[in-house]
Write a protein that holds these residues in place. Structure first.
Motif, PDB file in Angstrom:
ATOM      1  N   ASP A 293       6.176 -17.978  -7.239  1.00  0.00           N
ATOM      2  CA  ASP A 293       4.924 -17.984  -7.992  1.00  0.00           C
ATOM      3  C   ASP A 293       4.071 -19.150  -7.519  1.00  0.00           C
ATOM      4  O   ASP A 293       4.556 -20.047  -6.816  1.00  0.00           O
ATOM      5  CB  ASP A 293       5.186 -18.076  -9.497  1.00  0.00           C
ATOM      6  CG  ASP A 293       4.219 -17.217 -10.309  1.00  0.00           C
ATOM      7  OD1 ASP A 293       3.077 -17.024  -9.850  1.00  0.00           O
ATOM      8  OD2 ASP A 293       4.608 -16.736 -11.389  1.00  0.00           O
TER       9      ASP A 293
ATOM     10  N   MET B 242       7.932 -11.964  -3.531  1.00  0.00           N
ATOM     11  CA  MET B 242       6.940 -11.250  -4.322  1.00  0.00           C
ATOM     12  C   MET B 242       7.536  -9.975  -4.914  1.00  0.00           C
ATOM     13  O   MET B 242       8.127  -9.164  -4.202  1.00  0.00           O
ATOM     14  CB  MET B 242       5.729 -10.907  -3.456  1.00  0.00           C
ATOM     15  CG  MET B 242       5.154 -12.116  -2.705  1.00  0.00           C
ATOM     16  SD  MET B 242       3.631 -11.735  -1.811  1.00  0.00           S
ATOM     17  CE  MET B 242       2.501 -11.480  -3.183  1.00  0.00           C
TER      18      MET B 242
ATOM     19  N   ILE C 153       5.602 -13.693  -9.310  1.00  0.00           N
ATOM     20  CA  ILE C 153       4.329 -13.119  -8.902  1.00  0.00           C
ATOM     21  C   ILE C 153       4.522 -11.675  -8.414  1.00  0.00           C
ATOM     22  O   ILE C 153       5.577 -11.320  -7.871  1.00  0.00           O
ATOM     23  CB  ILE C 153       3.676 -13.989  -7.804  1.00  0.00           C
ATOM     24  CG1 ILE C 153       2.177 -13.730  -7.704  1.00  0.00           C
ATOM     25  CG2 ILE C 153       4.371 -13.793  -6.459  1.00  0.00           C
ATOM     26  CD1 ILE C 153       1.424 -14.785  -6.909  1.00  0.00           C
TER      27      ILE C 153
ATOM     28  N   TYR D 200      -3.678  -8.992  -3.287  1.00  0.00           N
ATOM     29  CA  TYR D 200      -4.422 -10.029  -3.988  1.00  0.00           C
ATOM     30  C   TYR D 200      -3.554 -11.260  -4.188  1.00  0.00           C
ATOM     31  O   TYR D 200      -3.981 -12.397  -3.944  1.00  0.00           O
ATOM     32  CB  TYR D 200      -4.918  -9.510  -5.342  1.00  0.00           C
ATOM     33  CG  TYR D 200      -5.522 -10.593  -6.211  1.00  0.00           C
ATOM     34  CD1 TYR D 200      -6.872 -10.931  -6.100  1.00  0.00           C
ATOM     35  CD2 TYR D 200      -4.727 -11.297  -7.123  1.00  0.00           C
ATOM     36  CE1 TYR D 200      -7.416 -11.942  -6.881  1.00  0.00           C
ATOM     37  CE2 TYR D 200      -5.270 -12.310  -7.905  1.00  0.00           C
ATOM     38  CZ  TYR D 200      -6.610 -12.626  -7.784  1.00  0.00           C
ATOM     39  OH  TYR D 200      -7.142 -13.637  -8.545  1.00  0.00           O
ATOM     40  N   ASP D 201      -2.319 -11.056  -4.638  1.00  0.00           N
ATOM     41  CA  ASP D 201      -1.438 -12.187  -4.912  1.00  0.00           C
ATOM     42  C   ASP D 201      -1.001 -12.885  -3.637  1.00  0.00           C
ATOM     43  O   ASP D 201      -0.842 -14.111  -3.616  1.00  0.00           O
ATOM     44  CB  ASP D 201      -0.232 -11.714  -5.718  1.00  0.00           C
ATOM     45  CG  ASP D 201      -0.615 -11.302  -7.133  1.00  0.00           C
ATOM     46  OD1 ASP D 201      -1.104 -12.168  -7.872  1.00  0.00           O
ATOM     47  OD2 ASP D 201      -0.448 -10.130  -7.483  1.00  0.00           O
TER      48      ASP D 201
ATOM     49  N   HIS E 187      -3.814 -15.067  -2.532  1.00  0.00           N
ATOM     50  CA  HIS E 187      -3.903 -16.217  -3.432  1.00  0.00           C
ATOM     51  C   HIS E 187      -2.860 -17.276  -3.066  1.00  0.00           C
ATOM     52  O   HIS E 187      -3.154 -18.482  -3.059  1.00  0.00           O
ATOM     53  CB  HIS E 187      -3.715 -15.754  -4.878  1.00  0.00           C
ATOM     54  CG  HIS E 187      -3.859 -16.824  -5.901  1.00  0.00           C
ATOM     55  ND1 HIS E 187      -4.850 -17.787  -5.853  1.00  0.00           N
ATOM     56  CD2 HIS E 187      -3.124 -17.112  -7.009  1.00  0.00           C
ATOM     57  CE1 HIS E 187      -4.735 -18.609  -6.887  1.00  0.00           C
ATOM     58  NE2 HIS E 187      -3.682 -18.222  -7.596  1.00  0.00           N
TER      59      HIS E 187
END
Length: 310
Positions: free
Chosen positions: A173, A199, A205, A210-211, A214
């Motif tokens: 995360d 992931m 997360i 998108y993640d 990020h």
């Protein structure tokens, strides 16, 4: 590095034998899978120990050593040992592999978190389970917190420093990157940093583009893009191949294997080497060939297979 570093995570501590007949847990099975994965293109083999009688995750260091020796005898790949362990193992249990066997590379988990696979138990009836421990193992994770305090992370890093074992930082995360930044500022971490973005774990997360972007944006701000290298783990199918393909496109690296995902295609159970072969085929479409173990050793500044304790 334009070549792709492929890690094969053979067995882990979460997947249970009932989920797939291809899960390796004996010494011979793990060594054979490691050899096949290395031949298919994996430069790093990620290892957990399992009880060879029933497949249950094990913290037995003598057993771990036998697995490491068997794999080293059959492949030139970099061996990355877990310090994540499994449910019920203490941080002291988990880190013992580093001083005892002194691997080239070992995982270092960067924060405490909920870590659950209990929904997987819904897929099976009581009569389906191959071994008695499996159902409660899955269900018990609903109330499990994976402990990685600042004190334990520091202890892990100190032990790795003593043996010149390179940490592979497991990032579940965004906050784990900030934890790592703190350890960098404390002088406990050398650059360049080797990151594994994990992931899709329930409690961490999600496995989305998108993640992933990020995570990369955050790592760039904290460390600078020149100061770290990164790989992606996508948990489950099709997340494993979606996230690893995104990593290939963005210049990162990829981890596959039955620790994280049991399917090679929709509804088709795969063997470890088949998962490696699939990501090698995908990488070829982006003109990225697999890195060799020696290229990885040079790229990650590893101490070399002749400096391990097994």
């Amino acid at each position: 590095m334009n070549k792709v570093i492929i890690t094969a995570a053979l067995t882990g501590a979460v997947t249970v034998p009932t989920q797939t007949p291809y899960l390796p847990y004996t010494i011979e099975q793990l060594a054979e899978d490691a050899e096949q994965c290395a031949r298919a293109g994996a430069a790093i083999i990620h290892i957990h120990a399992r009880n060879p009688a029933n497949g249950a995750p094990s913290s037995d260091m003598e057993l771990f050593g036998e697995i490491l020796k068997a794999i080293k005898a059959r492949t030139d790949a970099v061996i990355c040992t877990t310090t994540g362990g499994g449910v019920g193992m203490t941080p002291a249990d988990r880190v013992r592999v580093v001083p005892m066997w002194q691997p080239e590379l070992a995982t270092c988990n960067m924060g405490s978190m909920n870590f659950s696979v209990h929904p997987a138990a819904r897929r099976f009836s009581d009569s389906d389970y191959k071994f008695p421990w499996e159902k409660q193992w899955l269900l018990g994770s609903e109330d499990f917190i994976f402990p990685n305090t600042f004190a334990s992370i520091k202890h892990f890093l100190v032990e790795m420093k003593k043996t010149n074992t390179r940490p592979e930082f497991e990032i579940y995360d965004v906050g784990h990157l900030y934890n790592l930044d703190f350890m960098v500022r404390e002088g406990l971490v050398e650059k360049p940093i080797w990151l594994q973005f994990v992931m899709g774990v329930l409690g961490g997360i999600r496995a989305t583009l998108y993640d992933l972007t990020h995570l990369l944006d955050t790592a760039n701000r904290l460390f600078g893009p020149e100061n770290y290298h990164w790989s992606v783990i996508g948990v489950g199918y099709p997340q494993q191949f979606h996230m690893c393909t995104a990593a290939l496109m963005l210049g990162g690296h990829a981890r596959v294997g039955l620790e994280d995902n049991i399917f090679v295609s929709r509804g088709k159970l795969g063997r470890n080497h088949e998962l490696v072969e699939k990501i090698v085929r995908i990488a070829a479409e982006f003109d990225r060939e697999p890195a060799t173990p020696d290229e990885v050793r040079a790229f990650l500044n590893l101490k070399g297979k002749d400096q391990v304790g097994f």
